[in-house]
Design a protein around this motif. Sequence first.
Motif, PDB file in Angstrom:
ATOM      1  N   GLY A  36      51.351   6.854  39.875  1.00 18.39           N
ATOM      2  CA  GLY A  36      50.112   6.088  40.006  1.00 18.39           C
ATOM      3  C   GLY A  36      49.072   6.545  38.997  1.00 18.39           C
ATOM      4  N   ASP A  37      49.017   7.852  38.737  1.00 18.10           N
ATOM      5  CA  ASP A  37      48.090   8.388  37.740  1.00 18.10           C
ATOM      6  C   ASP A  37      48.421   7.836  36.356  1.00 18.10           C
ATOM      7  N   HIS A  38      49.701   7.808  36.030  1.00 22.14           N
ATOM      8  CA  HIS A  38      50.145   7.255  34.740  1.00 22.14           C
ATOM      9  C   HIS A  38      49.781   5.772  34.646  1.00 22.14           C
ATOM     10  N   TYR A  39      50.045   5.022  35.705  1.00 25.67           N
ATOM     11  CA  TYR A  39      49.747   3.597  35.727  1.00 25.67           C
ATOM     12  C   TYR A  39      48.238   3.349  35.640  1.00 25.67           C
ATOM     13  N   ARG A  45      43.264   1.845  29.872  1.00 27.21           N
ATOM     14  CA  ARG A  45      43.395   1.569  28.435  1.00 27.21           C
ATOM     15  C   ARG A  45      43.381   0.060  28.165  1.00 27.21           C
ATOM     16  N   LYS A  46      44.135  -0.697  28.953  1.00 24.61           N
ATOM     17  CA  LYS A  46      44.199  -2.145  28.766  1.00 24.61           C
ATOM     18  C   LYS A  46      42.857  -2.802  29.077  1.00 24.61           C
ATOM     19  N   PHE A  47      42.164  -2.306  30.097  1.00 24.59           N
ATOM     20  CA  PHE A  47      40.856  -2.852  30.451  1.00 24.59           C
ATOM     21  C   PHE A  47      39.849  -2.617  29.327  1.00 24.59           C
ATOM     22  N   LYS A  48      39.834  -1.399  28.773  1.00 20.01           N
ATOM     23  CA  LYS A  48      38.918  -1.099  27.669  1.00 20.01           C
ATOM     24  C   LYS A  48      39.230  -1.954  26.446  1.00 20.01           C
ATOM     25  N   GLU A  49      40.506  -2.182  26.170  1.00 22.74           N
ATOM     26  CA  GLU A  49      40.903  -3.023  25.040  1.00 22.74           C
ATOM     27  C   GLU A  49      40.437  -4.462  25.245  1.00 22.74           C
ATOM     28  N   LEU A  78      33.428   2.307  23.158  1.00 18.58           N
ATOM     29  CA  LEU A  78      34.314   2.442  24.323  1.00 18.58           C
ATOM     30  C   LEU A  78      35.419   3.480  24.119  1.00 18.58           C
ATOM     31  N   LYS A  79      35.222   4.416  23.238  1.00 16.48           N
ATOM     32  CA  LYS A  79      36.293   5.394  22.957  1.00 16.48           C
ATOM     33  C   LYS A  79      36.631   6.221  24.187  1.00 16.48           C
ATOM     34  N   ASP A  80      37.850   6.724  24.195  1.00 16.00           N
ATOM     35  CA  ASP A  80      38.354   7.477  25.363  1.00 16.00           C
ATOM     36  C   ASP A  80      37.632   8.779  25.540  1.00 16.00           C
TER      37      ASP A  80
END
Length: 80
Positions: A36-39, A45-49, A78-80
């Motif tokens: 779940g942490d990986h997901y 990442r997809k949301f920020k993109e 929006l960088k990580d």
Amino acid sequence: MKNPFKKDDHTGLIVGIAVGITAGIALGWLYLTDKGDHYRRQLTRKFKEAVSDTAADVIDKKTFIPKKAAKVATDAVLKD
């Protein structure tokens, strides 16, 4: 006077309880398991993109700044 033979409709209550249970299970899986942490990281990442792409599109349409430059700027914000 209330009709004693008319049944109450509890569909909304049942659906609400089912949605609540499902959301609780999903959140528990996302936060309490390694997979779940990986997901969750992938979703973030997809949301920020998606937010970056949408913001770059809006900037490109509303200003004279090209989308490529706007994308670089939104990615920096929006960088990580």
